[in-house]
Write a protein that holds these residues in place. Structure first.
Motif, PDB file in Angstrom:
ATOM      1  N   ARG A  46       0.832  -1.203   0.000  1.00 25.20           N
ATOM      2  CA  ARG A  46       0.000   0.000   0.000  1.00 25.20           C
ATOM      3  C   ARG A  46       0.868   1.255   0.000  1.00 25.20           C
ATOM      4  NH1 ARG A  46      -3.952   1.706   4.687  1.00 25.20           N
ATOM      5  NH2 ARG A  46      -4.621   3.682   3.803  1.00 25.20           N
ATOM      6  N   LEU A  47       0.530   2.194  -0.849  1.00 25.67           N
ATOM      7  CA  LEU A  47       1.237   3.465  -0.956  1.00 25.67           C
ATOM      8  C   LEU A  47       0.353   4.599  -0.452  1.00 25.67           C
ATOM      9  CD1 LEU A  47       2.674   3.011  -4.563  1.00 25.67           C
ATOM     10  CD2 LEU A  47       3.884   2.713  -2.398  1.00 25.67           C
ATOM     11  N   PRO A  48       0.928   5.763  -0.141  1.00 20.10           N
ATOM     12  CA  PRO A  48       2.357   6.066  -0.145  1.00 20.10           C
ATOM     13  C   PRO A  48       3.040   5.591   1.122  1.00 20.10           C
ATOM     14  CG  PRO A  48       1.139   8.015   0.472  1.00 20.10           C
ATOM     15  CD  PRO A  48       0.106   6.938   0.162  1.00 20.10           C
ATOM     16  N   GLY A  49       4.365   5.602   1.066  1.00 26.98           N
ATOM     17  CA  GLY A  49       5.174   5.216   2.214  1.00 26.98           C
ATOM     18  C   GLY A  49       6.033   6.367   2.691  1.00 26.98           C
ATOM     19  N   LEU A  50       6.797   6.093   3.727  1.00 25.93           N
ATOM     20  CA  LEU A  50       7.793   7.028   4.233  1.00 25.93           C
ATOM     21  C   LEU A  50       9.148   6.358   4.100  1.00 25.93           C
ATOM     22  CD1 LEU A  50       6.109   8.303   7.535  1.00 25.93           C
ATOM     23  CD2 LEU A  50       6.426   9.599   5.426  1.00 25.93           C
ATOM     24  N   LEU A  51      10.101   7.059   3.507  1.00 27.92           N
ATOM     25  CA  LEU A  51      11.456   6.542   3.347  1.00 27.92           C
ATOM     26  C   LEU A  51      12.408   7.468   4.095  1.00 27.92           C
ATOM     27  CD1 LEU A  51      13.534   4.609   2.079  1.00 27.92           C
ATOM     28  CD2 LEU A  51      13.585   6.146   0.095  1.00 27.92           C
ATOM     29  N   PHE A  52      13.036   6.937   5.134  1.00 32.35           N
ATOM     30  CA  PHE A  52      13.971   7.689   5.961  1.00 32.35           C
ATOM     31  C   PHE A  52      15.372   7.438   5.420  1.00 32.35           C
ATOM     32  CE2 PHE A  52      10.190   6.663   8.238  1.00 32.35           C
ATOM     33  CZ  PHE A  52       9.861   7.849   8.885  1.00 32.35           C
ATOM     34  N   VAL A  53      16.088   8.519   5.091  1.00 34.47           N
ATOM     35  CA  VAL A  53      17.419   8.392   4.498  1.00 34.47           C
ATOM     36  C   VAL A  53      18.434   9.171   5.330  1.00 34.47           C
ATOM     37  CG1 VAL A  53      16.535   8.023   2.163  1.00 34.47           C
ATOM     38  CG2 VAL A  53      17.053  10.329   2.914  1.00 34.47           C
ATOM     39  N   ARG A  54      19.619   8.594   5.434  1.00 36.13           N
ATOM     40  CA  ARG A  54      20.685   9.217   6.213  1.00 36.13           C
ATOM     41  C   ARG A  54      21.229  10.450   5.493  1.00 36.13           C
ATOM     42  NH1 ARG A  54      23.156   7.188  10.309  1.00 36.13           N
ATOM     43  NH2 ARG A  54      22.658   5.037   9.730  1.00 36.13           N
ATOM     44  N   VAL A  55      21.366  11.538   6.247  1.00 35.86           N
ATOM     45  CA  VAL A  55      22.009  12.748   5.754  1.00 35.86           C
ATOM     46  C   VAL A  55      23.004  13.207   6.821  1.00 35.86           C
ATOM     47  CG1 VAL A  55      20.073  13.488   4.295  1.00 35.86           C
ATOM     48  CG2 VAL A  55      20.190  14.249   6.668  1.00 35.86           C
ATOM     49  N   PRO A  56      24.077  13.865   6.405  1.00 37.50           N
ATOM     50  CA  PRO A  56      25.090  14.259   7.375  1.00 37.50           C
ATOM     51  C   PRO A  56      24.719  15.480   8.215  1.00 37.50           C
ATOM     52  CG  PRO A  56      25.747  14.939   5.174  1.00 37.50           C
ATOM     53  CD  PRO A  56      24.483  14.124   5.027  1.00 37.50           C
ATOM     54  N   GLU A  57      23.889  16.364   7.666  1.00 37.47           N
ATOM     55  CA  GLU A  57      23.553  17.581   8.392  1.00 37.47           C
ATOM     56  C   GLU A  57      22.313  17.384   9.263  1.00 37.47           C
ATOM     57  OE1 GLU A  57      21.238  17.522   4.637  1.00 37.47           O
ATOM     58  OE2 GLU A  57      23.362  17.244   5.048  1.00 37.47           O
ATOM     59  N   GLY A  58      22.247  18.130  10.351  1.00 34.21           N
ATOM     60  CA  GLY A  58      21.082  18.081  11.226  1.00 34.21           C
ATOM     61  C   GLY A  58      20.039  19.099  10.806  1.00 34.21           C
ATOM     62  N   LYS A  59      18.850  18.976  11.369  1.00 34.26           N
ATOM     63  CA  LYS A  59      17.762  19.916  11.103  1.00 34.26           C
ATOM     64  C   LYS A  59      18.113  21.250  11.758  1.00 34.26           C
ATOM     65  CE  LYS A  59      12.844  20.484  11.860  1.00 34.26           C
ATOM     66  NZ  LYS A  59      12.870  21.579  12.818  1.00 34.26           N
ATOM     67  N   VAL A  60      17.869  22.352  11.032  1.00 31.24           N
ATOM     68  CA  VAL A  60      18.250  23.657  11.538  1.00 31.24           C
ATOM     69  C   VAL A  60      17.035  24.561  11.783  1.00 31.24           C
ATOM     70  CG1 VAL A  60      19.599  25.739  11.063  1.00 31.24           C
ATOM     71  CG2 VAL A  60      20.464  23.516  10.359  1.00 31.24           C
ATOM     72  N   VAL A  61      16.086  24.575  10.860  1.00 30.66           N
ATOM     73  CA  VAL A  61      14.925  25.456  10.975  1.00 30.66           C
ATOM     74  C   VAL A  61      13.644  24.642  10.812  1.00 30.66           C
ATOM     75  CG1 VAL A  61      16.162  27.487  10.130  1.00 30.66           C
ATOM     76  CG2 VAL A  61      14.971  26.016   8.515  1.00 30.66           C
ATOM     77  N   LYS A  62      12.505  25.332  10.926  1.00 34.25           N
ATOM     78  CA  LYS A  62      11.203  24.693  10.762  1.00 34.25           C
ATOM     79  C   LYS A  62      11.132  23.960   9.420  1.00 34.25           C
ATOM     80  CE  LYS A  62       6.348  25.979  10.267  1.00 34.25           C
ATOM     81  NZ  LYS A  62       6.206  25.604   8.861  1.00 34.25           N
ATOM     82  N   ASN A  63      10.510  22.786   9.431  1.00 30.27           N
ATOM     83  CA  ASN A  63      10.329  22.008   8.202  1.00 30.27           C
ATOM     84  C   ASN A  63       9.571  22.825   7.162  1.00 30.27           C
ATOM     85  OD1 ASN A  63      11.252  19.966   9.850  1.00 30.27           O
ATOM     86  ND2 ASN A  63       9.474  18.670   9.602  1.00 30.27           N
ATOM     87  N   ARG A  64       9.899  22.611   5.910  1.00 33.02           N
ATOM     88  CA  ARG A  64       9.142  23.238   4.825  1.00 33.02           C
ATOM     89  C   ARG A  64       7.978  22.352   4.411  1.00 33.02           C
ATOM     90  NH1 ARG A  64      12.425  26.288   0.470  1.00 33.02           N
ATOM     91  NH2 ARG A  64      10.293  26.906   0.091  1.00 33.02           N
TER      92      ARG A  64
END
Length: 118
Positions: A46-64
């Motif tokens: 069943r779609l849609p899904g959530l795909l969590f991917v590794r990134v080197p930087e951390g979250k800085v400001v409010k999500n867009r």
């Protein structure tokens, strides 16, 4: 031409831990897992899904972009999510909104909506 919504990509410092958190919070199932990616869906096919991917930087400001959820019982769901590790998020709300803004363990905001207006 047709488009099918496959998934939403979520940047994460620890995609496995964050993906597991969301899988448990939503009651979704694991579709695919590696050290760099963790994919969940409501059901295997069943779609849609959530795909969590590794990134080197951390979250800085409010999500867009953030997710909104409409539960049967807003207060019960907020209480459950807070007990599961979510935190209240202050993104400038006035306190009169019919939603509650929370953030996941990595600080990604999401809203728990109130009842749908008639």
């Amino acid at each position: 031409m047709a488009l099918e919504w496959e998934q939403v990509i979520v940047d994460a410092a620890d995609p496995v831990a964050l993906g597991r958190w969301w899988a448990e919070a939503l009651g979704w199932v694991l579709v695919d897992e590696s050290a760099e990616e963790y994919e969940i869906r409501p059901a295997k096919e069943r779609l849609p899904g959530l795909l969590f991917v590794r990134v080197p930087e951390g979250k800085v400001v409010k999500n867009r972009l953030h997710l909104d959820f409409r539960p049967d019982d807003q207060q019960a769901e907020v209480t459950r999510l807070l007990a599961h590790g979510a935190r209240h998020a202050d993104i400038g709300q006035t306190g009169q909104e019919p939603w509650v803004t929370l953030e996941d363990p990595e600080g990604n905001e999401f809203c728990v909506l109130g009842p749908r207006r008639g």
